[in-house]
Design an enzyme around this catalytic site. Structure first.
Site, mmCIF file in Angstrom:
data_model
loop_
_atom_site.group_PDB
_atom_site.id
_atom_site.type_symbol
_atom_site.label_atom_id
_atom_site.label_comp_id
_atom_site.label_asym_id
_atom_site.label_seq_id
_atom_site.Cartn_x
_atom_site.Cartn_y
_atom_site.Cartn_z
ATOM 1 N N HIS A 115 -6.608 -2.199 -1.560
ATOM 2 C CA HIS A 115 -6.798 -0.927 -1.148
ATOM 3 C C HIS A 115 -7.200 -0.055 -2.414
ATOM 4 O O HIS A 115 -6.373 -0.048 -3.238
ATOM 5 C CB HIS A 115 -5.901 -0.375 -0.534
ATOM 6 C CG HIS A 115 -5.681 -1.004 1.186
ATOM 7 N ND1 HIS A 115 -6.433 -0.259 1.958
ATOM 8 C CD2 HIS A 115 -5.301 -2.103 1.612
ATOM 9 C CE1 HIS A 115 -6.160 -0.914 3.227
ATOM 10 N NE2 HIS A 115 -5.450 -2.128 2.894
ATOM 11 N N HIS B 280 4.388 2.387 3.420
ATOM 12 C CA HIS B 280 4.253 3.250 2.290
ATOM 13 C C HIS B 280 5.512 3.927 2.550
ATOM 14 O O HIS B 280 5.737 4.425 3.580
ATOM 15 C CB HIS B 280 3.058 4.005 2.494
ATOM 16 C CG HIS B 280 2.562 4.905 1.306
ATOM 17 N ND1 HIS B 280 1.835 5.769 1.119
ATOM 18 C CD2 HIS B 280 3.149 4.864 -0.033
ATOM 19 C CE1 HIS B 280 1.590 6.456 0.189
ATOM 20 N NE2 HIS B 280 2.418 5.561 -0.651
ATOM 21 N N GLU C 36 3.049 13.904 4.234
ATOM 22 C CA GLU C 36 1.844 13.652 4.882
ATOM 23 C C GLU C 36 1.783 14.253 6.269
ATOM 24 O O GLU C 36 2.360 13.456 7.155
ATOM 25 C CB GLU C 36 1.503 12.061 4.909
ATOM 26 C CG GLU C 36 1.435 11.476 3.476
ATOM 27 C CD GLU C 36 1.413 9.921 3.519
ATOM 28 O OE1 GLU C 36 0.828 9.528 4.661
ATOM 29 O OE2 GLU C 36 1.368 9.507 2.328
ATOM 30 N N HIS D 222 4.653 12.518 8.158
ATOM 31 C CA HIS D 222 5.864 11.599 7.384
ATOM 32 C C HIS D 222 6.059 12.095 6.289
ATOM 33 O O HIS D 222 5.518 12.378 5.242
ATOM 34 C CB HIS D 222 4.951 10.255 7.064
ATOM 35 C CG HIS D 222 4.465 9.670 8.513
ATOM 36 N ND1 HIS D 222 3.166 9.190 8.618
ATOM 37 C CD2 HIS D 222 5.312 9.421 9.704
ATOM 38 C CE1 HIS D 222 3.203 8.656 9.860
ATOM 39 N NE2 HIS D 222 4.420 8.857 10.617
ATOM 40 N N HIS E 205 6.467 4.690 6.565
ATOM 41 C CA HIS E 205 5.484 4.724 7.576
ATOM 42 C C HIS E 205 4.496 3.717 7.393
ATOM 43 O O HIS E 205 4.488 2.939 6.296
ATOM 44 C CB HIS E 205 4.777 5.934 7.568
ATOM 45 C CG HIS E 205 4.150 6.667 6.305
ATOM 46 N ND1 HIS E 205 4.928 7.139 5.317
ATOM 47 C CD2 HIS E 205 2.908 6.512 5.955
ATOM 48 C CE1 HIS E 205 4.220 7.437 4.355
ATOM 49 N NE2 HIS E 205 2.855 7.277 4.861
#
Length: 450
Positions: A292, A335, A341, A365, A371
């Site tokens: 990613h 993460h 977030e 989060h 999360h």
């Protein structure tokens, strides 16, 4: 509704005059002794006078009456707006909200201002450092009322229902899957067309800008030409003693009465304006090999802090795109983040949580709270054939990300009655796949991994 016109470009020096009054802009100077059409000149400054030229924000307006023509401001009911980040004790848990409920017009008429609800935030308004996230829930238009924010900029994300926005610079129509930014000090009024809902990111003391592209190069993400600025439009309308100007100042609401519409700007020029943007125009950058790239590649707008590379707030989207990464778990990874977030959903289904995370709801989060994808998403993605696939078609999720640790309000945790108390259960079915005797185990579908 007649089709509205716009000026393209982000942060440009623009000039506009209502075609009913050609030549309304003074020639060669900002503040003549007598303006064309006997208008008043008024400057709106969005930055200190002495800011570097690259960050200096100001516009000149030529109006029928100056904005100072009003009665004194008086405090009014605050509704559900707050900047008190100590209303309730901190909560580090993963938080998710069901779709926020829009009041029925048959029960109570609620316009944009009375429908503002502060969900979370951080920082200090008086020192011009921080942010707030609001939800707006309304069902009726603002009638002889306008609003302006002395505290910061509003980035408005409509989720249900379109917004017809009157500003001192002209008119904008903003629909779901579009956003608009009304910058600090700009007066605006919003007409709606039924039940309307959306999200607002407010930043104090800084303005939104396009993120630096670095190695991406000169083009990509949100391109400047796709941002649209309204053209000049005025109304010369008398409302004897009956027009209300609402001001959010140091987190409190105040109202003043005046006799005329505030949208009496016949012409303007400058680089400090409201603007809108269609999220479908975002040029997606993505991994085409493996692993990613960080979600920062999906940043539309950023509000920078004084620390290089660290934002007071980023506005990030997760638009339709192709997923082609090989040998890769393609959904978002698990993460823990030093940033906070907040995620919202405009339409569709978010790839990492097909159920529970719904349009018009949200999740938070907080800093260092873990999360990631729910158990069902993990199992399916771990077994999936890694062929090229379309991701997020018919969907638009977004994130307000901040370097500040945000506190949730009492309305968000309790009064809204939308908090999903069972959110944590989406991870409970996760199970161990540990194979201590095999470094090269079979995949979850039984096939040997390369």
């Amino acid at each position: 509704m007649a089709e509205l016109k716009y000026i393209p470009g982000f942060g440009n020096e623009c000039a506009s005059e209502d075609p009913r009054c050609p030549g309304a802009l003074p020639e060669g100077q900002n503040n003549p002794q007598v303006c064309p059409y006997n208008l008043y000149a008024e400057q709106l400054s969005g930055s200190a006078f002495t800011c570097p030229r690259s960050t200096n924000k100001r516009s000149w307006m030529y109006r029928i009456l100056p904005s100072v023509s009003h009665k004194p401001f008086e405090s009014i009911d605050q509704g559900h707006i707050t900047h008190n980040w100590d209303e309730v004790d901190p909560d580090p848990n993963q938080l998710r909200w069901k779709p926020f409920e829009i009041p029925k017009a048959s029960q109570k008429k609620v316009d944009f201002v009375s429908g503002l609800h502060t969900l979370c935030g951080a920082g200090d308004i008086k020192s011009n450092n921080g942010l707030a996230i609001h939800i707006f829930l309304c069902n009726t238009s603002m009638e002889n009322r306008c609003f302006y924010n002395s505290d910061g900029d509003f980035l408005i994300v409509p989720q249900k229902g379109k917004l017809h926005i009157y500003t001192e610079f002209g008119k904008m129509l903003v629909q779901p899957n579009e956003i608009c930014v009304i910058q600090r000090g700009m007066r605006f009024s919003i007409d709606v067309f039924g039940e309307t809902r959306g999200y607002i990111l407010e930043v104090y003391g800084v303005h939104f800008e396009l993120p630096d592209l670095g190695p991406i190069g000169a083009n990509g993400l949100a391109n400047p030409r796709d941002f649209l600025i309204p053209v000049a439009w005025y109304e010369d309308r008398q409302v004897p003693g009956g027009y209300t100007v609402i001001n959010k100042y140091q987190g409190k609401l105040f109202a003043a009465k005046q006799d005329v519409s505030p949208f009496n700007v016949v012409a303007w020029h400058g680089n400090y304006t409201p603007y809108k943007y269609n999220l479908e125009n975002f040029m997606v950058i993505n991994s085409v090999a493996f692993d990613h790239a960080d979600p920062s590649i999906f940043t539309v707008l950023t509000a920078k802090s004084v620390r290089p590379g660290v934002a007071i707030a980023d506005f990030v989207i997760f638009p339709p795109r192709w997923g082609v990464a090989d040998k890769t778990f393609r959904p978002p990874y698990y993460h823990r983040n030093c940033m906070s977030e907040f995620m919202g959903l405009i339409k569709g289904h978010y790839e990492a949580k097909q159920g529970g995370f719904l349009p018009g709801g949200g999740s938070l989060h907080s800093s260092m709270t873990p999360h990631g994808p729910d158990a069902d998403c993990f199992e399916k993605a771990s077994k999936a054939k890694l062929a090229p696939e379309r991701i997020a078609d018919g969907t638009m999720a977004f994130m307000f990300e901040s370097s500040l640790s945000m506190a949730v309000t009492k309305w968000g945790l309790k009064t809204s009655n939308c908090l999903d108390e069972n959110y944590y259960k989406c991870w409970e079915p996760l199970k161990s796949h540990f194979t201590p005797n095999s470094r090269k185990p079979a995949g979850l579908n039984g096939a040997l991994l390369p």
